[in-house]
Motif scaffolding. Sequence first.
Motif, PDB file in Angstrom:
ATOM      1  N   LYS A 214       0.904  -1.256   0.020  1.00 16.11           N
ATOM      2  CA  LYS A 214       0.124  -0.233  -0.043  1.00 16.11           C
ATOM      3  C   LYS A 214       1.007   1.234   0.086  1.00 16.11           C
ATOM      4  N   ALA A 215       1.837   1.231   0.886  1.00 13.97           N
ATOM      5  CA  ALA A 215       2.730   2.210   0.955  1.00 13.97           C
ATOM      6  C   ALA A 215       3.607   2.574  -0.152  1.00 13.97           C
ATOM      7  N   MET A 216       4.031   1.612  -1.021  1.00 11.20           N
ATOM      8  CA  MET A 216       4.715   1.624  -2.023  1.00 11.20           C
ATOM      9  C   MET A 216       3.858   2.268  -3.138  1.00 11.20           C
ATOM     10  N   ALA A 217       2.726   1.750  -3.405  1.00 11.75           N
ATOM     11  CA  ALA A 217       1.789   2.224  -4.258  1.00 11.75           C
ATOM     12  C   ALA A 217       1.302   3.732  -4.070  1.00 11.75           C
ATOM     13  N   TYR A 218       1.217   4.296  -2.767  1.00 14.50           N
ATOM     14  CA  TYR A 218       0.820   5.493  -2.548  1.00 14.50           C
ATOM     15  C   TYR A 218       1.802   6.436  -2.607  1.00 14.50           C
ATOM     16  N   PHE A 219       3.123   6.128  -2.128  1.00 16.79           N
ATOM     17  CA  PHE A 219       4.213   7.054  -2.459  1.00 16.79           C
ATOM     18  C   PHE A 219       4.811   7.013  -3.635  1.00 16.79           C
TER      19      PHE A 219
END
Length: 261
Positions: free
Chosen positions: A97-102
Motif C-alpha cells: 500500500k505504501a509503495m503504491a501510495y508514495f
Amino acid sequence: MEQFFCKTKILSGPGSLRALAGLHIKRLLIVSDPYFHENGAANHIAHISQAKETEVFHKVVPDPSVALAAEGTKVVLSFQPDTILALGGGSAIDCAKAMAYFSGLDVTFIAVPTTSGSGSEVTDFSILTHKGIKHPLVDEKLRPDIAILDSDLLTSLPPKLIADAGFDLISHSLEAWASTNAGMVSDALALSALQTALQQLPRSYTGDMAARGNIHTAATMAGMAFSAAGLGLCHALSHALGGEFHISHGRLNAILLPAVV
C-alpha cells in the motif's frame, strides 16, 4: 451524521484467484515476503494473471519499515506497473500500500491476504515501523481496489498463525463495536465477524477448511468495521509494544484485551 465507505471489490471462495485472468493486466508487480517467492506462489499467481510482464518484490518482513517501503517505491517507479498485487499477511499488504501510495502512479491495487486477521485488504490504513515505533498512515487512497479471499491459500497455515491472526480479528471486531464512532453498518459487520470468530475459530485452528474460509471472510468484515469506526486502547498499546519488542501483533492483542476490557 454516520458515514460508511468501502470502494474495495471483494472476491471470495476457493479458486477465486482465477478472476485475475479477466483483469487484462499488462505489467504486474507482486509484493510478498521471501516465503511466497521461494515456494512458487508468486510465480503461480503471475501465471494465472496472464500479465505480459511481471516483477516480484519479495523483501517484505514482519513490521515493515519506512526504509523498506521506500526501497519498494523505487521498484514501482522503475518498473511502472499498471497493477500492484500484495500477497501475504498484513505486513505485505501494508508495505505494498505504501509503495503504491508514495509512487504517485495510477495503478490498480489488488490485495490477496494469506492470513485471516489484519483486514488490511479493505482498510485505509498502512502501518510502517521507524526506529521501533509503529506509524499508521491513514488515507482513503490506501484502500485496495480489489480483495481476493481465496481459501485455497489457507490449507497449510500453521495453527499458531491461525490463533494469532484470529485474536487480531476478535480485537478488531470488539474494538470497532465499542468505538464512539460506530454506526449501524459498522456494528452489523463487527458483531457478525465477532460471532463467527467465537463460534468457528477453534474449528479453523484444528483444520476445518469450511470454518477457515468463514474466518477469512470474517476478518475482512472486521476490517471494514474498524476502518469506519476506528479502534481503541488495545490496538494503541499493541502497536506501541509490537514496534518495540517485535511480538506477534495478534498475540499482543490477546494478551492485552482482557485487561483493556
